[in-house]
Design an enzyme around this catalytic site. Structure first.
Site, PDB file in Angstrom:
ATOM      1  N   HIS A   1       0.869  -1.171   0.000  1.00  0.00           N
ATOM      2  CA  HIS A   1       0.000   0.000   0.000  1.00  0.00           C
ATOM      3  C   HIS A   1       0.914   1.232   0.000  1.00  0.00           C
ATOM      4  O   HIS A   1       2.022   1.167   0.535  1.00  0.00           O
ATOM      5  CB  HIS A   1      -0.839  -0.060   1.283  1.00  0.00           C
ATOM      6  CG  HIS A   1      -1.904   0.972   1.410  1.00  0.00           C
ATOM      7  ND1 HIS A   1      -1.635   2.267   1.779  1.00  0.00           N
ATOM      8  CD2 HIS A   1      -3.251   0.899   1.249  1.00  0.00           C
ATOM      9  CE1 HIS A   1      -2.770   2.947   1.842  1.00  0.00           C
ATOM     10  NE2 HIS A   1      -3.761   2.144   1.520  1.00  0.00           N
TER      11      HIS A   1
ATOM     12  N   ASP B   1       3.490  -4.345   7.968  1.00  0.00           N
ATOM     13  CA  ASP B   1       2.228  -3.617   7.907  1.00  0.00           C
ATOM     14  C   ASP B   1       1.102  -4.623   8.133  1.00  0.00           C
ATOM     15  O   ASP B   1       0.853  -5.487   7.290  1.00  0.00           O
ATOM     16  CB  ASP B   1       2.100  -2.946   6.532  1.00  0.00           C
ATOM     17  CG  ASP B   1       0.753  -2.251   6.341  1.00  0.00           C
ATOM     18  OD1 ASP B   1      -0.064  -2.244   7.281  1.00  0.00           O
ATOM     19  OD2 ASP B   1       0.520  -1.724   5.239  1.00  0.00           O
TER      20      ASP B   1
ATOM     21  N   GLN C   1      -4.128  -5.201   6.973  1.00  0.00           N
ATOM     22  CA  GLN C   1      -5.118  -6.140   6.419  1.00  0.00           C
ATOM     23  C   GLN C   1      -5.059  -7.505   7.093  1.00  0.00           C
ATOM     24  O   GLN C   1      -5.815  -8.399   6.718  1.00  0.00           O
ATOM     25  CB  GLN C   1      -4.886  -6.308   4.906  1.00  0.00           C
ATOM     26  CG  GLN C   1      -5.069  -5.043   4.094  1.00  0.00           C
ATOM     27  CD  GLN C   1      -6.513  -4.555   4.052  1.00  0.00           C
ATOM     28  OE1 GLN C   1      -7.454  -5.293   4.337  1.00  0.00           O
ATOM     29  NE2 GLN C   1      -6.700  -3.294   3.708  1.00  0.00           N
TER      30      GLN C   1
ATOM     31  N   LYS D   1      -9.976  -0.468  10.661  1.00  0.00           N
ATOM     32  CA  LYS D   1     -10.185  -1.668   9.844  1.00  0.00           C
ATOM     33  C   LYS D   1     -10.552  -2.867  10.708  1.00  0.00           C
ATOM     34  O   LYS D   1     -10.778  -3.957  10.193  1.00  0.00           O
ATOM     35  CB  LYS D   1      -8.935  -1.964   9.012  1.00  0.00           C
ATOM     36  CG  LYS D   1      -8.676  -0.928   7.896  1.00  0.00           C
ATOM     37  CD  LYS D   1      -7.640  -1.443   6.928  1.00  0.00           C
ATOM     38  CE  LYS D   1      -6.903  -0.386   6.135  1.00  0.00           C
ATOM     39  NZ  LYS D   1      -7.702   0.470   5.270  1.00  0.00           N
TER      40      LYS D   1
ATOM     41  N   CYS E   1      -4.698   2.591  -3.577  1.00  0.00           N
ATOM     42  CA  CYS E   1      -3.465   3.129  -2.986  1.00  0.00           C
ATOM     43  C   CYS E   1      -2.300   2.184  -3.209  1.00  0.00           C
ATOM     44  O   CYS E   1      -1.459   1.988  -2.330  1.00  0.00           O
ATOM     45  CB  CYS E   1      -3.640   3.410  -1.495  1.00  0.00           C
ATOM     46  SG  CYS E   1      -4.844   4.663  -1.159  1.00  0.00           S
TER      47      CYS E   1
END
Lengths: 142, 409
Positions: free
Chosen positions: B122, B199, B202, B225, B366
């Site tokens: 991302h 990261d 997700q 999220k 993104c």
């Protein structure tokens, strides 16, 4: 929101119309328009001489609305004076922003009036005006 | 065990309509809806406990401090971090990743060093590293993909070298929806003396995460999220790294002592939390973690897998649907389906789905370098969460079948 009023046959056809989608042999102005939120981009090529847009074309990718809008814009400005093209851009952007609503005033936009309903779809306004903003900034330099 | 349709009622917004149709919310990769318990926690904080934490010597401020610090402990346990002081609250994963890039990156990366990231990042885990590389004259290298969408094993082996100072990788790609082998990449990074930044934006909402087991040096995610409010994010960092780093933002609440010409900074975690923090968001995050833990990740994974197994075969039957990241040879697909309708631009697809009440994302997600790598200008993405049902999939696919007709194709 009525889909048929957006994706009319005219707009669907114009979005696939490649007549204006090519490079010019001798463009005098090349201007890029870019939609950062969706990544769509168009390059507008103009051949301007004696204050007149002798020829115009575009390349690039985009949704049906932006492609149709660009194609119709080029049909409108080809052969017109720079001043007239600036006026048309003002008129089109005004129509989409709902600042100009009088149908008579909009008549000059011809087929491009078909995009009037986009003003009801805030998420897609930027698609319709991409090419006109690109034209506007290309002509500002003139 | 409660049926999916029963806990649908926990999420007030899901009862809404969109364009006159029942809402089918399939944009969970962008943000999730909030359960009533999270909304109540936010309201409860502002309605009954609001004061500036860490400052006032009065009961209300002490209560606000407790709520905020409790969120830190809950978050620490949630991702199995060793200590609460290794949890830094930020506004989102983007800020967490920028904190690492500006504080750790600019301090430790020198000219000629290398930073390795993946092509599936991302922008939030890409642009900050590009900035560090440019500022320091370092080289930014990419791990590309195998033909099935997974990270190239060869690139992992060859691009992470003695010159590498930082490896930054997403645990799950927000476009391809594939789980990356972060534990293995961490091992490789550590073997050359590099640190690894993961990261988790997700991954954390959808699977049990253990930052110690994966041996991440830094781990970032956003609250919104995973059922929490927007504006609360998390950075986990190993204590010895965080301790050695300069502050990112300076000002109130992050100091030990300030004189006219000099400041001693506070200990962790305050050193990285300048100014008044998002206590209401932290209260919401606590309630979200409670909700998720009560629900169990085992259940979440099984719901998402069932939806995936239900949707994919139906999509494959439609000759005009193109799928991305759906042919992995590993058992590592999460509930993200990225697709295109042949000859129709993704924005037109999402507008048409919108009129049927179906919310999907369209655009570059993104992840412009990944789009370019996949040779797509844009795509559509449907992403699932625990409250999605087979009926949602039915509505989505029924709407997809209308797209080409609307476009006069």
């Amino acid at each position: 929101m009525n889909l048929e009023s957006i994706y009319t046959e005219l707009i669907a056809e114009q979005s696939r119309n490649t007549a204006n989608k090519h490079h010019l042999v001798a463009p005098t102005v090349t201007s890029q328009g870019h939609n950062p939120s969706c990544g769509d981009e168009i390059t507008l090529e103009l051949e301007i001489a004696d204050g007149k847009i002798k020829d115009a074309s575009f390349t690039g990718v985009g949704c049906a609305i932006s492609q149709a809008s660009t194609s119709m814009m080029i049909d409108l400005i080809k052969g017109e004076s720079v001043e007239k093209a600036k006026h048309l851009a003002e008129l089109f952007i005004g129509m989409i922003k709902r600042e100009i609503t009088d149908d008579e005033a909009l008549e000059e936009l011809d087929e491009a009036i078909a995009l009037k309903n986009i003003s009801n779809m805030p998420a897609r306004v930027k698609c319709a005006v991409l090419s006109w903003h690109t034209l506007d900034s290309a002509l500002k330099e003139k | 065990m409660r049926e999916v349709k029963d806990f649908h009622g926990d999420f007030p917004l899901l009862a809404n309509t969109m364009n006159g149709k029942p809402l089918v919310y399939l944009d969970n990769g962008a943000t999730t809806q909030k359960p009533e318990s999270v909304i109540q926690a936010m309201c409860g904080y502002y309605g009954g406990c609001n004061a500036n934490p860490h400052r006032g010597a009065y009961a209300l401020s002490v209560q606000a401090t407790d709520i905020y610090e409790n969120a830190r402990v809950r978050t620490q346990k949630f991702i199995n971090a060793p200590k609460p002081s290794e949890i830094i609250f930020t506004k989102n994963a983007t800020e967490s990743l920028n904190l690492i890039a500006y504080s750790y990156g600019l301090t430790n990366v020198k000219a000629g060093d290398e930073i390795v990231i993946t092509i599936a990042e991302h922008h939030s885990n890409l642009v900050p590293w590009q900035q560090v590389a440019q500022a320091k004259g370092a080289v930014l290298k990419y791990i590309y993909l195998e033909d099935d969408g997974n990270l190239s094993q060869q690139d992992i082996e060859e691009k992470i070298t003695e010159k590498t100072k930082i490896v930054a990788v997403t645990q799950v790609s927000n476009v391809l929806g594939l789980v990356n082998p972060v534990t293995e990449i961490a091992k490789k990074a550590h073997s050359v003396g590099a640190i690894i930044v993961v990261d988790g934006s997700q991954s954390v909402p959808h699977m049990a995460v253990d930052v110690q087991a994966m041996d991440a040096d830094f781990f970032a995610f956003s609250g919104h999220k995973l059922l929490s409010p927007m504006g609360i994010g998390v950075l986990y960092g190993k204590e010895k790294l965080l301790d050695a780093m300069p502050p990112f933002l300076t000002g109130g609440d992050m100091i030990e002592y300030v004189t006219e010409q000099h400041t001693d900074f506070a200990e962790l975690p305050a050193k990285f939390e300048a100014g008044t923090q998002n206590v209401g968001g932290a209260a919401g995050l606590t309630a979200a973690i409670d909700y998720l833990e009560n629900f169990t990740f085992e259940r979440i994974e099984s719901i998402e897998k069932e939806l995936l197994d239900y949707a994919l075969p139906q999509l494959r039957e439609l000759p005009y649907i193109e799928l991305y990241g759906c042919d992995t040879r590993k058992d590592n697909k999460t509930g993200i389906i990225t697709f295109n309708v042949k000859d129709v631009h993704p924005h037109d697809v999402s507008t048409i789905l919108d009129t049927e009440g179906v919310a999907v994302r369209a655009g570059h997600h993104c992840a412009q370098p990944l789009m370019k790598y996949l040779q797509q200008n844009a795509t559509c993405r449907a992403s699932f969460y625990l409250y999605n049902t087979k009926k949602d999939i039915d509505c989505w696919i029924a709407a997809l079948k209308k797209v080409r007709t609307v476009m006069h194709l």
